[in-house]
Write an enzyme that holds these catalytic residues in place. Structure first.
Site, PDB file in Angstrom:
ATOM      1  N   HIS A 116     -30.733 -22.910   3.810  1.00 20.68           N
ATOM      2  CA  HIS A 116     -29.890 -23.788   2.930  1.00 20.68           C
ATOM      3  C   HIS A 116     -30.182 -25.404   3.330  1.00 20.68           C
ATOM      4  CE1 HIS A 116     -26.914 -20.697   1.087  1.00 20.68           C
ATOM      5  NE2 HIS A 116     -27.729 -20.068   2.259  1.00 20.68           N
ATOM      6  N   GLU A 140     -29.356 -28.025   1.988  1.00 14.92           N
ATOM      7  CA  GLU A 140     -28.285 -28.863   1.614  1.00 14.92           C
ATOM      8  C   GLU A 140     -27.382 -29.452   2.934  1.00 14.92           C
ATOM      9  OE1 GLU A 140     -28.603 -25.840   0.512  1.00 14.92           O
ATOM     10  OE2 GLU A 140     -26.611 -24.566   0.826  1.00 14.92           O
ATOM     11  N   CYS A 198     -31.759 -19.914  -1.416  1.00 18.06           N
ATOM     12  CA  CYS A 198     -31.254 -18.500  -0.699  1.00 18.06           C
ATOM     13  C   CYS A 198     -31.430 -17.554  -2.056  1.00 18.06           C
ATOM     14  CB  CYS A 198     -29.899 -18.771  -0.346  1.00 18.06           C
ATOM     15  SG  CYS A 198     -29.416 -17.603   1.027  1.00 18.06           S
TER      16      CYS A 198
HETATM   17  N1  GLN Z   1     -27.029 -12.265  -0.953  1.00 13.14           N
HETATM   18  C1  GLN Z   1     -28.261 -12.979  -0.471  1.00 13.14           C
HETATM   19  C2  GLN Z   1     -28.464 -12.390   0.910  1.00 13.14           C
HETATM   20  O1  GLN Z   1     -27.537 -11.981   1.554  1.00 13.14           O
HETATM   21  C3  GLN Z   1     -28.374 -14.386  -0.571  1.00 13.14           C
HETATM   22  C4  GLN Z   1     -27.278 -15.035   0.307  1.00 13.14           C
HETATM   23  C5  GLN Z   1     -27.053 -16.676  -0.177  1.00 13.14           C
HETATM   24  O2  GLN Z   1     -27.488 -16.974  -0.915  1.00 13.14           O
HETATM   25  N2  GLN Z   1     -26.555 -17.155   0.695  1.00 13.14           N
HETATM   26  O3  GLN Z   1     -29.722 -12.427   1.548  1.00 13.14           O
END
Ligand code: GLN
Length: 534
Positions: free
Chosen positions: A509, A511, A382
């Site tokens: 994600h 995970e 992310c």
């Molecule tokens: N802050 C980033 C976004 O909003 C990544 C979010 C995250 O790592 N879950 O796109």
């Protein structure tokens, strides 16, 4: 009609009620019974979505886009089942339902009170779940500790359910703590007795007590608790710390936990199918090929629960492939050109962690540049992938590249990442991220497709910013590419440098889909490549 198993906690928080609830679910599912799990959290936030990971640990995202408590991760990993938004309610959500009804006049002029209105709302949530999912068992875990002001309405509500069904459809498991006094070399049961008395005062006589302790408890202690609480000795179970949490279902199986519950409900005991779980747990105990040092580059480094599912996904893959793994958290904010070599010294692999807000982002970009140059296996998740993309932009000469998330009005900046199409900056921040499962299609010849052994995957998201389309041709080159996209929305979902052993970033994600019974292919590939690192 479903049978209800209620799990409460006593004495202290952080006892592993979630693992206990998940393990019971595991054992019932292993017998072919269907299980749904519900976590009721007493705090007033609507969900943990806007809470700091330091307050609450990781926000676990369900396939249908719920931002939920990290115990949902235990449920999904242990029971190997996808749960949903319906699996997590907070007091905030419950009160918001009540206030909405009140404004609509649905209480017909009555004074709205904790009893019966709040308790009724809680009971109706539990019963709706029973109606909707029609599972053999609904396991309900009550967050917090018995005696907390906040959790009282929940305890009264489940007590009412117990009396409504005359005990026939409800089973109460109370998880408590037995401290060991070094000075007198003695286990102390008084806090447990007090906690059971509190429960009784609110109308619940537990059917089973799980006594958490650092060590196995001697029989004399179990007898003492049984006598003091008037609970059958067989139903008072010692639950010590185990080497690995995934051993807990087998430990509880050995203690007849599932048989006791099934006996109580007069249901068929059935032989559990635990072969696959046993095979996985046996690997925990096997001699390991070597220890892998994985550096975790993030910002909530003082509290590893902030990255719970990533830790578990890595550990599961390491167990699966027979390596010991050491996770070392590095505060990205402290990284700089002078100390990076020393900070990442000895890393077999690096994970650039997700996150929100500017703090630590520059350190993540620095890390992304460094591990790529040194060919250290790197997985960006992310915000980690976004850092890899900004690092690539800087390599391409866009020195002021960053994400709009960190916009600084006083600076000339180039926003390689901006809000996802359709999202507005003035949106309220809670519940407005891109959330939940969607499809990613990988380029056929990409490394990531090779590691997944497929070009189409479904993974879960939680973000607001995306790589801007116009920069894609500027950033891509012979080595670096955006290897995966959402098939219709064309959002960038992954990036990689194919000339490196493992340099992959994912916008989603992974995970959240790693399970002991299904270790995640991408994490497995990352662990393998890390193990090969010279
Ligand atoms: N802050 C980033 C976004 O909003 C990544 C979010 C995250 O790592 N879950 O796109």
């Amino acid at each position: 009609m479903s049978k209800f198993i209620f799990v409460t906690g006593g004495v202290i928080s952080g006892l592993g009620k979630g693992v206990a609830a998940a393990s019971i679910g595991n054992l019932l599912k292993a017998r072919g019974y269907s299980v749904f799990v519900l976590k009721l959290d007493p705090y007033l936030n609507l969900d943990p979505g806007v809470m700091s990971p330091y307050e609450h640990g990781e926000v676990y995202v369900t396939a249908d886009g719920g931002e939920t408590d990290l115990d949902l991760g235990h449920y999904e990993r242990f029971i190997n089942e996808n749960f949903s938004k319906d699996s997590n309610y907070t007091s905030g959500k419950i009160f918001s339902n009540i206030l909405e009804k009140e404004r609509k006049g649905l209480y017909y002029g009555k004074t709205v009170q904790f009893i019966p209105h709040v308790t009724d709302e809680i009971i109706s949530i539990i019963k709706n779940i029973e109606q909707k999912y029609q599972s053999d068992f609904v396991i309900v875990e009550i967050g917090g500790t018995v005696g907390d002001i906040e959790s009282n309405p929940f305890i009264y509500a489940i007590a009412q359910m117990g009396s409504e069904f005359n005990g026939q459809n409800t089973f109460f498991v109370h998880v408590t703590y037995v401290p060991f006094l070094e000075t007198s070399k003695d286990f102390k049961t008084k806090p447990t007795q007090d906690s059971v008395n509190k429960l009784k005062g609110m109308g619940i006589k537990p059917n089973m007590i799980l006594l958490r302790a650092n060590h196995f408890l001697p029989d004399s202690i179990l007898i003492k608790v049984a006598n003091a609480t008037f609970i059958n000795k067989e139903n008072v179970i010692s639950a010590p710390d185990l080497e690995n949490v995934y051993q807990m279902p087998l430990y509880l199986e050995n203690e007849n936990t599932a048989s006791i519950i099934l006996n109580y409900f007069k249901m068929k005991k059935r032989k559990p199918k635990l072969n696959k779980w046993i095979k996985f747990v046996n690997k925990v105990e096997k001699d390991k090929k070597k220890t892998l040092n994985i550096k975790m580059l993030g910002k909530y480094t003082a509290f590893s629960d902030a990255y719970k599912s990533i830790n578990e996904a890595l550990k599961i893959s390491a167990i699966d492939l027979n390596y010991h793994i050491k996770l070392d958290y590095i505060d990205a904010e402290l990284l700089n050109e002078n100390n990076i070599k020393q900070m990442l010294n000895g890393a077999h692999g690096v994970v650039i962690l997700p996150g929100f807000g500017a703090r630590g982002f520059e350190g993540k970009v620095l890390g992304a540049l460094y591990t790529r140059e040194k060919n250290i296996p790197t997985l960006g998740i992310c915000l980690g992938m976004q850092a890899m993309t900004v690092a690539q932009a800087r390599l391409k000469g866009i020195k002021n590249a960053t994400s709009k998330e960190f916009a600084n009005k006083n600076k000339q900046e180039t926003y390689i990442l901006d809000l996802i199409k359709g999202k507005k900056a003035d949106d309220q921040i809670g519940g407005t991220l891109r959330l939940g499962e969607s499809e990613t299609v990988f380029k056929k010849d990409s490394l990531i497709a090779k590691y997944y052994q497929t070009t189409n995957v479904f993974e879960r998201h939680r973000h607001r910013y995306e790589v801007q389309e116009k920069y894609i041709p500027i950033l891509e080159d012979e080595d670096f590419s955006f290897s995966g996209y959402h098939p219709e929305l064309k959002l960038v979902e992954s990036c990689e440098d194919k000339s490196k052993d493992f340099y992959i970033g994912v916008q989603y994600h992974p995970e959240f889909t790693a399970r002991p019974l299904a270790p995640h292919k991408l994490f497995n590939a990352f662990i393998k490549k890390s193990a090969n690192k010279k």
